[in-house]
Scaffold this active site. Structure first.
Site, mmCIF file in Angstrom:
data_model
loop_
_atom_site.group_PDB
_atom_site.id
_atom_site.type_symbol
_atom_site.label_atom_id
_atom_site.label_comp_id
_atom_site.label_asym_id
_atom_site.label_seq_id
_atom_site.Cartn_x
_atom_site.Cartn_y
_atom_site.Cartn_z
ATOM 1 N N GLU A 33 0.828 -1.215 0.000
ATOM 2 C CA GLU A 33 0.000 0.000 0.000
ATOM 3 C C GLU A 33 0.856 1.257 0.000
ATOM 4 O O GLU A 33 1.852 1.339 0.722
ATOM 5 C CB GLU A 33 -0.891 -0.023 1.238
ATOM 6 C CG GLU A 33 -2.279 0.471 0.987
ATOM 7 C CD GLU A 33 -3.042 -0.391 -0.020
ATOM 8 O OE1 GLU A 33 -3.047 -0.032 -1.212
ATOM 9 O OE2 GLU A 33 -3.620 -1.404 0.387
ATOM 10 N N ILE A 35 2.591 2.196 -2.428
ATOM 11 C CA ILE A 35 3.846 1.755 -3.012
ATOM 12 C C ILE A 35 3.896 2.089 -4.499
ATOM 13 O O ILE A 35 4.956 2.340 -5.048
ATOM 14 C CB ILE A 35 3.996 0.214 -2.802
ATOM 15 C CG1 ILE A 35 4.268 -0.093 -1.326
ATOM 16 C CG2 ILE A 35 5.093 -0.367 -3.671
ATOM 17 C CD1 ILE A 35 5.564 0.447 -0.792
ATOM 18 N N GLY A 124 -17.379 5.506 -2.378
ATOM 19 C CA GLY A 124 -16.325 6.016 -1.500
ATOM 20 C C GLY A 124 -15.708 4.962 -0.603
ATOM 21 O O GLY A 124 -15.170 5.273 0.458
ATOM 22 N N GLY A 126 -13.208 2.918 -1.291
ATOM 23 C CA GLY A 126 -11.800 2.600 -1.529
ATOM 24 C C GLY A 126 -11.615 1.304 -2.299
ATOM 25 O O GLY A 126 -10.533 0.721 -2.287
ATOM 26 N N LEU A 127 -12.689 0.834 -2.973
ATOM 27 C CA LEU A 127 -12.562 -0.369 -3.791
ATOM 28 C C LEU A 127 -12.469 0.016 -5.269
ATOM 29 O O LEU A 127 -12.741 -0.785 -6.154
ATOM 30 C CB LEU A 127 -13.734 -1.331 -3.542
ATOM 31 C CG LEU A 127 -13.903 -1.816 -2.091
ATOM 32 C CD1 LEU A 127 -15.167 -2.665 -1.942
ATOM 33 C CD2 LEU A 127 -12.691 -2.615 -1.623
ATOM 34 N N SER A 128 -12.082 1.263 -5.495
ATOM 35 C CA SER A 128 -11.788 1.757 -6.848
ATOM 36 C C SER A 128 -12.979 1.861 -7.777
ATOM 37 O O SER A 128 -12.925 1.435 -8.932
ATOM 38 C CB SER A 128 -10.726 0.885 -7.525
ATOM 39 O OG SER A 128 -9.489 1.232 -7.040
ATOM 40 N N SER A 129 -14.057 2.475 -7.299
ATOM 41 C CA SER A 129 -15.191 2.659 -8.204
ATOM 42 C C SER A 129 -14.808 3.578 -9.363
ATOM 43 O O SER A 129 -15.306 3.405 -10.478
ATOM 44 C CB SER A 129 -16.407 3.186 -7.461
ATOM 45 O OG SER A 129 -16.071 4.346 -6.761
ATOM 46 N N ASP A 174 -4.586 0.769 -9.422
ATOM 47 C CA ASP A 174 -6.014 0.443 -9.535
ATOM 48 C C ASP A 174 -6.399 0.100 -10.973
ATOM 49 O O ASP A 174 -7.052 -0.917 -11.234
ATOM 50 C CB ASP A 174 -6.878 1.613 -9.042
ATOM 51 C CG ASP A 174 -6.539 1.990 -7.617
ATOM 52 O OD1 ASP A 174 -5.887 1.177 -6.930
ATOM 53 O OD2 ASP A 174 -6.906 3.098 -7.191
ATOM 54 N N TYR A 224 -3.780 12.250 0.649
ATOM 55 C CA TYR A 224 -3.070 11.388 -0.303
ATOM 56 C C TYR A 224 -1.955 12.192 -0.975
ATOM 57 O O TYR A 224 -0.801 11.770 -1.019
ATOM 58 C CB TYR A 224 -4.068 10.874 -1.350
ATOM 59 C CG TYR A 224 -3.491 9.885 -2.342
ATOM 60 C CD1 TYR A 224 -3.494 8.524 -2.078
ATOM 61 C CD2 TYR A 224 -2.955 10.318 -3.551
ATOM 62 C CE1 TYR A 224 -2.971 7.611 -2.992
ATOM 63 C CE2 TYR A 224 -2.425 9.418 -4.470
ATOM 64 C CZ TYR A 224 -2.442 8.072 -4.181
ATOM 65 O OH TYR A 224 -1.922 7.165 -5.093
HETATM 66 C C1 GLA Z 1 -5.319 4.656 -4.183
HETATM 67 C C2 GLA Z 1 -4.600 5.052 -5.467
HETATM 68 C C3 GLA Z 1 -3.567 3.990 -5.853
HETATM 69 C C4 GLA Z 1 -2.656 3.642 -4.685
HETATM 70 C C5 GLA Z 1 -3.463 3.373 -3.410
HETATM 71 C C6 GLA Z 1 -2.586 3.206 -2.195
HETATM 72 O O1 GLA Z 1 -6.094 3.517 -4.403
HETATM 73 O O2 GLA Z 1 -5.521 5.220 -6.522
HETATM 74 O O3 GLA Z 1 -2.836 4.443 -6.977
HETATM 75 O O4 GLA Z 1 -1.690 4.643 -4.475
HETATM 76 O O5 GLA Z 1 -4.378 4.409 -3.146
HETATM 77 O O6 GLA Z 1 -1.829 2.057 -2.285
#
Ligand code: GLA
Length: 386
Positions: A33, A35, A124, A126-129, A174, A224
């Site tokens: 994470e 990274i 929201g 954090g599962l990349s919607s 993501d 972030y």
């Molecule tokens: C979000 C960002 C990713 C990554 C993660 C943390 O999901 O979109 O690129 O940096 O946070 O690992």
């Protein structure tokens, strides 16, 4: 929600039949994470939650878009000849952004389409919607205009939309995890070289449980970007004593030897990055050897590092993860994604999942004052025309 409801909605909104349907998943990150933007290794996989679309071609250059997640917004229309960002266009900016980036790359998009979208990734969480929507749109444009774009190129296009059009300075993880996703496989991705390999994750006696804090990730984007700047500042200082091109190329020995160059906070940020990158390598070995006990320990180590060194967890994620650590049948748990709210994952023995959800749910609600939600994750495929 099922296709029949989407189908009916399409007919109702556009007074016609749809022609094609598509799906793009969300993702979890097993480990690695914060990274990706530091040039190291990540270990994510797509999940079966994601975003669906029904589409029909139009003869003009308009795109008319309707989301079943934002029904109050109604149909939002734009022309492929005017792709400027418009805050009022809300989620449709992702569709516009993908079109803009494709045109900039020299692809031709000579007609528009009608589209109904529905996503079952909690908002929201954090599962990349957003990456799911970007990769969904890339898949649609690719299919409608027969564009020859490889999955790696598609991931890079999606990242460009996120960074340059939406304005979020995220890394490649993501979009890559989604675009190159394969059922039951975790992707080991070197974010510096974009070399990758697939690693089967078929847990016979265990499940990955996703735990959603249901906390809105309000400060997520600014925090972030703050972490990214801290890493850049620390790298610039360390580059005066070593020739690393990113923080993952710095060794722990170099960090310790030149600790005095960094502020106390910068030292902890770099310490997280270096040790997390090491944990990803160890996790790959553990998974290959079928050593889930070791994998679980690495998940726990990752969370502690994200909490103490990188400071991206917060009360809600810590409460969930610490509650998970105390429950029978749990091999490990950690936050996943950017942090500051969003989701955690836990590796749980199959026979203990029900008790786990009850025990963690109860503790979370008692301490935080509202409920968490739980899903058992299934690792699904990448984006597809269904
Ligand atoms: C979000 C960002 C990713 C990554 C993660 C943390 O999901 O979109 O690129 O940096 O946070 O690992």
């Amino acid at each position: 929600m099922n296709f029949e409801e989407m189908h009916l909605k399409f007919n109702q909104v556009f007074q016609q039949e749809y022609e094609t349907k598509y799906f793009a998943p969300g993702r979890i990150n097993i480990i690695g994470e914060h990274i990706d933007y530091n040039g190291g290794l990540v270990f994510p996989c797509p999940i079966t939650l994601g975003t669906y679309a029904l589409v029909s071609k139009r003869n003009d250059k308009m795109v008319q878009a309707y989301s079943m997640n934002f029904e109050n917004l109604g149909v939002i229309g734009f022309s492929l000849d005017d792709l400027t960002y418009n805050k009022e266009h809300n989620w449709v900016n992702y569709v516009k952004g993908v079109a803009k980036v494709l045109l900039e790359e020299g692809y031709e998009l000579n007609h528009g389409f009608n589209i109904v979208v529905y996503g079952n990734i909690p908002n929201g969480s954090g599962l990349s919607s957003s990456a799911s929507l970007e990769m969904l749109c890339t898949t649609i444009f690719k299919d409608l205009f027969s564009l020859s774009i490889t999955p790696v190129e598609a991931a890079l296009l999606g990242k460009k939309v996120e960074n340059e059009y939406i304005g979020v300075n995220s890394g490649i993880m993501d979009q890559f995890a989604i675009s190159l996703g394969k059922k039951n496989q975790v992707i080991l991705l070197d974010c510096n070289t974009l070399e990758y390999s697939y690693h089967p994750l078929q847990l016979e006696k265990h499940s990955i449980v996703i735990m959603n804090t249901n906390k809105r990730r309000e400060l997520a984007d600014s925090k972030y970007n703050e972490r990214r700047s801290e890493c850049e500042a620390a790298l610039a200082k360390l580059q005066t004593v070593c020739d690393a091109s990113n923080l993952c190329e710095v060794s722990l020995e170099i960090l310790e030897a030149h600790k005095a160059l960094l502020s106390e906070v910068e030292y902890r940020r770099v310490h997280h990055v270096i040790t997390e990158n090491m944990r990803v390598k160890q996790a790959t070995v553990a998974l290959q050897a079928g050593d889930l006990v070791q994998l679980g320990k690495l998940l726990n180590g990752s969370h502690e590092s994200l909490c103490k060194d990188y400071e991206v967890t917060g009360t809600e994620l810590d409460t969930l993860v610490e509650a998970a650590w105390g429950v029978e049948g749990v091999l490990g748990a950690r936050m996943t994604g950017a942090g500051f709210g969003g989701c955690s994952i836990a590796l749980v023995e199959n026979g203990c999942v029900d008790n786990f959800i009850e025990a963690v749910g109860k503790k979370y609600e008692e301490e935080i004052g509202y409920a968490a939600s739980f899903f058992v994750a299934t690792i699904g495929d990448g984006p597809i025309r269904i």
